[in-house]
Design a protein around this motif. Sequence first.
Motif, PDB file in Angstrom:
ATOM      1  N   LYS A 152       0.943  -1.014   0.580  1.00 11.93           N
ATOM      2  CA  LYS A 152      -0.329   0.033  -0.113  1.00 11.93           C
ATOM      3  C   LYS A 152       0.494   1.363   0.146  1.00 11.93           C
ATOM      4  O   LYS A 152       0.711   2.721  -0.716  1.00 11.93           O
ATOM      5  CB  LYS A 152      -0.809  -0.110   0.725  1.00 11.93           C
ATOM      6  CG  LYS A 152      -2.053  -1.031   0.805  1.00 11.93           C
ATOM      7  CD  LYS A 152      -2.562  -0.981   2.277  1.00 11.93           C
ATOM      8  CE  LYS A 152      -3.614  -2.562   2.232  1.00 11.93           C
ATOM      9  NZ  LYS A 152      -4.470  -2.006   3.937  1.00 11.93           N
ATOM     10  N   LEU A 153       1.944   1.489   0.947  1.00 13.06           N
ATOM     11  CA  LEU A 153       2.545   2.441   0.394  1.00 13.06           C
ATOM     12  C   LEU A 153       3.749   3.024  -0.161  1.00 13.06           C
ATOM     13  O   LEU A 153       3.607   3.544  -0.906  1.00 13.06           O
ATOM     14  CB  LEU A 153       3.916   2.447   1.839  1.00 13.06           C
ATOM     15  CG  LEU A 153       5.325   3.089   2.108  1.00 13.06           C
ATOM     16  CD1 LEU A 153       3.758   4.448   3.130  1.00 13.06           C
ATOM     17  CD2 LEU A 153       5.853   2.952   2.629  1.00 13.06           C
ATOM     18  N   ALA A 154       4.085   1.734  -1.385  1.00 10.39           N
ATOM     19  CA  ALA A 154       4.173   1.801  -2.524  1.00 10.39           C
ATOM     20  C   ALA A 154       3.222   2.443  -3.792  1.00 10.39           C
ATOM     21  O   ALA A 154       4.003   2.823  -4.170  1.00 10.39           O
ATOM     22  CB  ALA A 154       5.234   0.208  -2.912  1.00 10.39           C
ATOM     23  N   LEU A 155       2.104   1.753  -3.666  1.00 10.53           N
ATOM     24  CA  LEU A 155       0.811   2.141  -4.355  1.00 10.53           C
ATOM     25  C   LEU A 155       0.873   3.338  -3.895  1.00 10.53           C
ATOM     26  O   LEU A 155       0.477   4.843  -5.394  1.00 10.53           O
ATOM     27  CB  LEU A 155       0.042   1.210  -4.229  1.00 10.53           C
ATOM     28  CG  LEU A 155      -0.209   0.131  -4.718  1.00 10.53           C
ATOM     29  CD1 LEU A 155      -1.786   0.046  -4.256  1.00 10.53           C
ATOM     30  CD2 LEU A 155      -0.575   0.497  -6.110  1.00 10.53           C
ATOM     31  N   ILE A 156       0.842   4.087  -3.166  1.00  7.63           N
ATOM     32  CA  ILE A 156       0.532   6.095  -2.477  1.00  7.63           C
ATOM     33  C   ILE A 156       2.493   6.095  -3.093  1.00  7.63           C
ATOM     34  O   ILE A 156       1.937   7.589  -3.625  1.00  7.63           O
ATOM     35  CB  ILE A 156       0.174   5.288  -0.702  1.00  7.63           C
ATOM     36  CG1 ILE A 156      -0.832   5.098  -0.519  1.00  7.63           C
ATOM     37  CG2 ILE A 156       1.105   7.173  -1.085  1.00  7.63           C
ATOM     38  CD1 ILE A 156      -0.800   5.631   0.651  1.00  7.63           C
ATOM     39  N   SER A 157       3.177   5.971  -2.892  1.00  7.78           N
ATOM     40  CA  SER A 157       4.659   6.252  -3.509  1.00  7.78           C
ATOM     41  C   SER A 157       4.485   6.567  -4.760  1.00  7.78           C
ATOM     42  O   SER A 157       4.942   7.925  -5.228  1.00  7.78           O
ATOM     43  CB  SER A 157       5.919   6.155  -3.064  1.00  7.78           C
ATOM     44  OG  SER A 157       5.183   4.302  -3.686  1.00  7.78           O
ATOM     45  N   ALA A 158       3.770   5.665  -6.058  1.00  3.91           N
ATOM     46  CA  ALA A 158       3.084   5.928  -7.274  1.00  3.91           C
ATOM     47  C   ALA A 158       2.082   6.411  -7.535  1.00  3.91           C
ATOM     48  O   ALA A 158       2.363   7.823  -8.840  1.00  3.91           O
ATOM     49  CB  ALA A 158       3.667   4.401  -7.810  1.00  3.91           C
ATOM     50  N   LEU A 159       1.710   7.190  -6.966  1.00  5.59           N
ATOM     51  CA  LEU A 159       0.514   8.488  -7.334  1.00  5.59           C
ATOM     52  C   LEU A 159       0.370   9.060  -6.573  1.00  5.59           C
ATOM     53  O   LEU A 159      -0.351  10.112  -8.016  1.00  5.59           O
ATOM     54  CB  LEU A 159      -0.970   7.491  -6.612  1.00  5.59           C
ATOM     55  CG  LEU A 159      -1.473   5.895  -6.627  1.00  5.59           C
ATOM     56  CD1 LEU A 159      -2.667   6.086  -6.155  1.00  5.59           C
ATOM     57  CD2 LEU A 159      -2.444   6.050  -8.500  1.00  5.59           C
ATOM     58  N   LEU A 160       1.619   9.758  -5.836  1.00  7.29           N
ATOM     59  CA  LEU A 160       2.172  10.828  -5.179  1.00  7.29           C
ATOM     60  C   LEU A 160       1.795  12.284  -6.709  1.00  7.29           C
ATOM     61  O   LEU A 160       1.593  13.368  -6.011  1.00  7.29           O
ATOM     62  CB  LEU A 160       3.044  10.253  -4.513  1.00  7.29           C
ATOM     63  CG  LEU A 160       3.380  10.723  -2.982  1.00  7.29           C
ATOM     64  CD1 LEU A 160       4.783  10.911  -2.519  1.00  7.29           C
ATOM     65  CD2 LEU A 160       1.711  11.838  -2.184  1.00  7.29           C
ATOM     66  N   HIS A 161       3.541  11.861  -7.375  1.00  6.87           N
ATOM     67  CA  HIS A 161       2.950  13.063  -9.086  1.00  6.87           C
ATOM     68  C   HIS A 161       1.761  12.504  -9.730  1.00  6.87           C
ATOM     69  O   HIS A 161       2.330  13.899 -10.538  1.00  6.87           O
ATOM     70  CB  HIS A 161       4.777  12.860  -8.836  1.00  6.87           C
ATOM     71  CG  HIS A 161       5.087  11.564  -9.949  1.00  6.87           C
ATOM     72  ND1 HIS A 161       4.819  10.695  -9.081  1.00  6.87           N
ATOM     73  CD2 HIS A 161       5.383  11.134 -10.867  1.00  6.87           C
ATOM     74  CE1 HIS A 161       5.382   9.710 -10.501  1.00  6.87           C
ATOM     75  NE2 HIS A 161       5.245  10.457 -10.981  1.00  6.87           N
ATOM     76  N   GLU A 162       0.759  12.163  -9.565  1.00  6.50           N
ATOM     77  CA  GLU A 162       0.466  11.431 -10.591  1.00  6.50           C
ATOM     78  C   GLU A 162       0.994  11.441 -11.890  1.00  6.50           C
ATOM     79  O   GLU A 162       0.654  12.878 -13.002  1.00  6.50           O
ATOM     80  CB  GLU A 162      -1.163  13.343 -11.434  1.00  6.50           C
ATOM     81  CG  GLU A 162      -1.981  12.613 -11.750  1.00  6.50           C
ATOM     82  CD  GLU A 162      -3.484  13.675 -10.904  1.00  6.50           C
ATOM     83  OE1 GLU A 162      -3.957  13.998 -12.998  1.00  6.50           O
ATOM     84  OE2 GLU A 162      -4.000  14.186 -10.335  1.00  6.50           O
ATOM     85  N   PRO A 163       1.256  10.549 -11.763  1.00  9.68           N
ATOM     86  CA  PRO A 163       1.873  10.062 -13.637  1.00  9.68           C
ATOM     87  C   PRO A 163       1.352   9.997 -14.520  1.00  9.68           C
ATOM     88  O   PRO A 163       0.101   9.710 -14.784  1.00  9.68           O
ATOM     89  CB  PRO A 163       2.618   9.052 -13.338  1.00  9.68           C
ATOM     90  CG  PRO A 163       1.326   8.288 -11.645  1.00  9.68           C
ATOM     91  CD  PRO A 163       1.141   8.942 -11.356  1.00  9.68           C
ATOM     92  N   LYS A 164       1.817  10.508 -15.912  1.00 16.21           N
ATOM     93  CA  LYS A 164       1.210  10.582 -17.020  1.00 16.21           C
ATOM     94  C   LYS A 164       0.985   8.831 -17.723  1.00 16.21           C
ATOM     95  O   LYS A 164      -0.189   8.873 -18.507  1.00 16.21           O
ATOM     96  CB  LYS A 164       2.328  11.300 -18.101  1.00 16.21           C
ATOM     97  CG  LYS A 164       1.915  12.517 -17.714  1.00 16.21           C
ATOM     98  CD  LYS A 164       1.314  13.727 -18.502  1.00 16.21           C
ATOM     99  CE  LYS A 164       1.132  14.674 -18.490  1.00 16.21           C
ATOM    100  NZ  LYS A 164       0.063  15.150 -18.971  1.00 16.21           N
TER     101      LYS A 164
END
Length: 239
Positions: free
Chosen positions: A140-152
Amino acid sequence: MLRIEHLTKTYGSKRAVDDISLHIKAGEICGFVGHNGAGKTTTIKAICGILPFDSGEIYVDGISVKENPLEVKRRIAYLPDNPDLYEFLSGIKYLSFIADVFGVGKAEREERISKFADMFELTPSLAQPISTYSHGMKQKLALISALLHEPKLLLLDEPFVGLDPKASHLLKNEMRELCRRGNAIFFSSHVLEVVEKLCDRVAIIKNGKLIKVDTTEEVRGDASLEEVFLELAEEEADA
């Protein structure tokens, strides 16, 4: 959003990825399916710029991975099937570090960390060292980190492994929402039911070659995606 042109990657005498081409538009979720060793992870790592490739081109948002890998990395997020985290950090310090890397402003990071940590029920544990987290909490923490900068472009390798049913449901909703805002998602999964229900397009890979790429409806036809996948894999093996 993602354009792969004639991508080839070899390991010694083996072609792990063999002249594949694939286009994913903004707003699309594309599922990437195949047996173990088919070339899924190699392809995803090549898109990220983690693995060099022998020939072909990869473009993310019109930018070449070969010519401008750093600019591509600013536009993507990659979540491997077994993410490595800095376990000596607390959850909140890790997320702050990731936000710093991608240049996410103070107000945006606070809003997004609060939103996603509450969503995945991780807020009470953010002050704790990551080393104390369970496997599911780390995911879950890794998922949050992936979503933080709203990737293209969001690249996920088996993203639902280790998640409980509620977290899986929330992730699917967030994936759809991300694409509604004009981003794109490319993810691998062995859970074909999820791919069938969630994806706009499906790409099936076998021994490094794409054997089918189309909309989910066209790939599936009147059968289930599982039936189509098994039939295509058998046909390729007999060819």
